[in-house]
Design an enzyme around this catalytic site. Structure first.
Site, PDB file in Angstrom:
ATOM      1  N   CYS A 112      -2.991   0.143   0.950  1.00 45.53           N
ATOM      2  CA  CYS A 112      -2.194  -0.882   0.252  1.00 45.53           C
ATOM      3  C   CYS A 112      -1.528  -0.265  -0.960  1.00 45.53           C
ATOM      4  CB  CYS A 112      -3.086  -2.008  -0.240  1.00 45.53           C
ATOM      5  SG  CYS A 112      -4.077  -2.785   1.009  1.00 45.53           S
ATOM      6  N   CYS A 124      10.833  -4.435  12.642  1.00 49.93           N
ATOM      7  CA  CYS A 124       9.871  -4.028  11.612  1.00 49.93           C
ATOM      8  C   CYS A 124      10.394  -2.801  10.862  1.00 49.93           C
ATOM      9  CB  CYS A 124       8.507  -3.750  12.220  1.00 49.93           C
ATOM     10  SG  CYS A 124       8.558  -2.577  13.570  1.00 49.93           S
TER      11      CYS A 124
END
Ligand code: SAH
Length: 470
Positions: free
Chosen positions: A85, A427
Site C-alpha cells: 500500500c 485497469c
C-alpha cells in the site's frame, strides 16, 4: 584513481507530483525528473539518489524539512517496507484527486483524445479491509528491517509468513497485521504460522528449495464464506495432516479447505492439482441477487463492494435496450455478462482461461440466465468475421482487457463491426488511451469515469462510453 560518485544529494527540494508505481516526483537542480519512493506532493525534502538513469534520477527522501498537508499517519506498522500500500501516507481525498489526474492526463497526452466533461472519480466507502483475496508466502529466512538489524537483538525465529519485499523474489516480510483483508484473515494467518513453528513444520526456502510450507491463499466473500488454499513443496502426510486438521478444528467457519503439492520452481497454482481437504471446493459470492461460484483458480474482482459500483457505472453508461446483442470481451467468469443479461436480448462472453469459461457457464445456469453464451479462446484469434456471423452483430461491446490493453487486431475488428456503443473498462488508462486513439476517427467519447478499486495504492480503473460517429 578515484571512482566516480554514484549518487547525488539534492537539498530542500519540493515534491511536486505523483508518478507511476506509487512514486512521487521532484525536479533536480539540472532540470531532470527525480522519482522519489517515500514522499508525498507538498513535502520539502533532501533526496539521496541512486545511480543516474539516462534522463532521470531515482531516489529516496532522507530528511524532511516540511511535511505536506496531504499527509496522514499510515495505519499499518509495515508501511514503507511492505510493497502493498504505497499511498497509505496520503489522505484518501488526495489519493483520489491524483488518480483522477493520472487518468485524464493519460487520455489527453497519450491518446490526444477529445474528452467530455469528466464525471468525478468514484471513491470507495471502505478504504481499508476491502480485499476478498490475499496471498501470503512462507519463508525460512525472513526479511529483517533496518531497526531490527540495528537493535543487535538475536533473532532465533527466522520464519516469515507475509509478502515479498518489492523487487526481491526470495525475501519475505513477516506480516503481523495486514489492513487489506477483514478478519478472520489476520487471525488465521498468525495462528497457522504459530502452529507450524511450534510443530517444526518447515517453511520454504526458494534458493535452496527446502522446507514444506510455500504459500497461503485466503479468500473471504462478501457473504462470509471462507476459502483457504495451502501450498506445500513436498508431500509429508503426517505434517500436512497435522496442520490441516489443526486449521479445520480451530476455524470452523472455513467453507473450503484445500491444498496443493507443488514441486515446481514457481508458486503459480494454475497448472497444479488442487486437492480438497474439507468442505466444498468453492465458495460463493453474491451481487444483486446473482450468485457466483468461485473455485481456487477462478478470477473474481478482488474488491467485491467496489466491483458492484464499477459494474453499475458500466451498465448505466451502456443504457441497454432489451432487443440489443451485447459482446462481453475478456469476460473472466462472466460476471459482467450475467450482470447485464436480464436487460439484453443476448450476451456473448469471450475469455482465454478455460476454467473461467466453465465457471461462467455454470454460474449462468445457476442464475437461471439462458440468454448468455460463453466462448473460450484468445480474443485476437476468436473474434473473427465468422464468429460475428455466428453470434450476431453486436449493438454494444463491453470490453475489460488486462493491463496490456486490447490486441491491435481486436481494436481493428471492433472498427470493422462498428457497434453503436462501446463501453471500455480499463485497469490501465495508458493502454486504454492508446487503444482509444486508434478509434477516435469513428467514435466519440461520451462519458469517462475513473473508479477507485484499490485505496492506499496508486492503481485506478477507468470506464469510457464511446458512441459511433454519425
Ligand atoms: N470482466 C471480468 C474479468 C476482467 S480481467 C470481470 O470483471 O470479472 C481480464 C480478463 O481477460 C481475465 O479473465 C483474463 O484471463 C482475460 N484475458 C487476458 N488476455 C486475454 C486474451 N488474449 N483473450 C481473451 N481473454 C484474455
Amino acid at each position: 584513481m578515484s571512482r566516480k560518485k554514484k549518487f547525488h544529494l539534492f537539498e530542500n527540494v519540493e515534491i511536486i507530483d505523483t508518478a507511476a508505481r506509487g512514486k512521487s516526483v521532484a525536479k533536480s537542480p539540472d532540470g531532470r525528473v527525480v522519482f522519489v519512493s517515500n514522499a508525498v506532493p507538498g513535502d520539502i525534502v533532501d533526496i539521496k539518489t541512486g545511480r543516474k538513469r539516462k534522463s532521470y534520477y531515482e531516489g529516496k527522501a532522507i530528511k524532511f524539512h516540511h511535511y505536506s498537508k496531504k499527509r496522514v499517519a499510515p495505519e499499518c506498522e509495515h508501511f514503507g517496507i511492505c510493497g502493498g500500500c504505497k499511498w497509505q501516507h496520503m489522505n484518501y481525498k488526495d489519493q483520489l484527486a491524483y488518480k483522477q489526474k493520472e487518468v485524464t492526463n493519460n487520455l489527453l497526452r497519450i491518446g490526444h483524445l477529445e474528452l467530455p466533461e469528466i464525471t468525478p472519480i468514484a471513491g470507495c466507502k471502505e478504504t481499508y479491509f476491502y480485499r476478498n483475496k490475499m496471498e501470503f508466502s512462507f519463508s525460512d529466512s525472513r526479511w529483517l528491517t533496518e531497526e531490527e538489524l540495528k537493535s543487535e537483538e538475536e533473532f532465533t525465529d527466522k520464519n516469515a509468513l507475509g509478502f515479498h519485499i518489492p523487487g526481491m523474489w526470495d525475501k519475505i516480510l513477516d506480516i503481523k497485521k495486514c489492513h487489506l483483508q477483514e478478519d478472520p484473515s489476520n487471525l488465521i494467518r498468525n495462528s497457522i504460522k504459530e502452529f507450524a513453528v511450534k510443530n517444526n513444520i518447515d517453511f520454504f526456502n526458494p534458493r535452496h528449495r527446502t522446507g514444506l510450507l510455500r504459500t497461503l491463499m485466503i479468500r473471504i466473500s462478501s457473504i462470509g464464506e471462507i476459502m483457504l488454499v495451502i501450498q506445500f513443496f513436498k508431500e509429508d502426510v503426517e505434517k500436512r495432516e497435522l496442520l490441516l486438521n489443526y486449521i479445520a478444528d480451530n476455524f470452523k467457519d472455513i467453507t473450503s479447505l484445500q491444498y496443493i503439492i507443488n514441486e515446481k520452481g514457481n508458486d503459480s497454482i494454475y497448472d497444479q492439482d488442487i486437492i480438497l481437504f474439507k468442505g466444498r471446493d468453492h465458495i460463493f459470492e453474491e451481487m444483486e441477487g446473482l450468485k457466483f461460484k468461485i473455485g481456487a483458480k477462478s478470477f473474481y474482482q478482488t474488491n467485491s463492494a467496489q466491483a458492484y459500483e464499477l459494474y453499475k457505472i458500466a451498465r448505466d453508461f451502456a443504457d441497454i435496450k432489451n432487443d440489443e446483442i451485447i459482446y462481453d470481451l475478456y469476460t473472466g467468469t462472466g460476471t459482467i455478462a450475467q450482470f447485464v443479461a436480464s436487460k439484453a436480448k443476448k450476451v456473448i462472453g469471450v475469455e482465454a482461461v478455460p476454467q473461467a469459461i466453465e465457471d461462467a457457464r455454470e454460474n449462468a445456469r445457476m442464475n437461471g440466465i439462458d440468454n448468455a453464451v460463453f466462448y473460450e479462446g484468445d480474443m485476437a484469434k476468436v473474434f473473427t468475421e465468422d464468429f460475428i456471423k455466428q453470434n450476431g452483430h453486436p449493438d454494444l461491446i463491453i470490453t475489460d482487457p488486462p493491463r496490456d490493453g486490447m490486441h491491435q487486431k481486436v481494436v481493428k475488428q471492433i472498427l470493422a463491426i462498428m457497434p453503436e456503443k462501446v463501453v471500455y473498462i480499463s485497469c490501465n488508462s495508458a493502454t486504454q488511451a492508446r487503444d482509444l486513439a486508434l478509434m477516435k476517427d469513428h467514435y466519440t467519447i461520451k462519458k469517462s469515469q475513473a473508479v477507485d478499486m484499490f485505496p492506499q495504492t496508486h492503481h485506478v480503473e477507468n470506464v469510457v462510453l464511446l458512441k459511433k460517429k454519425k
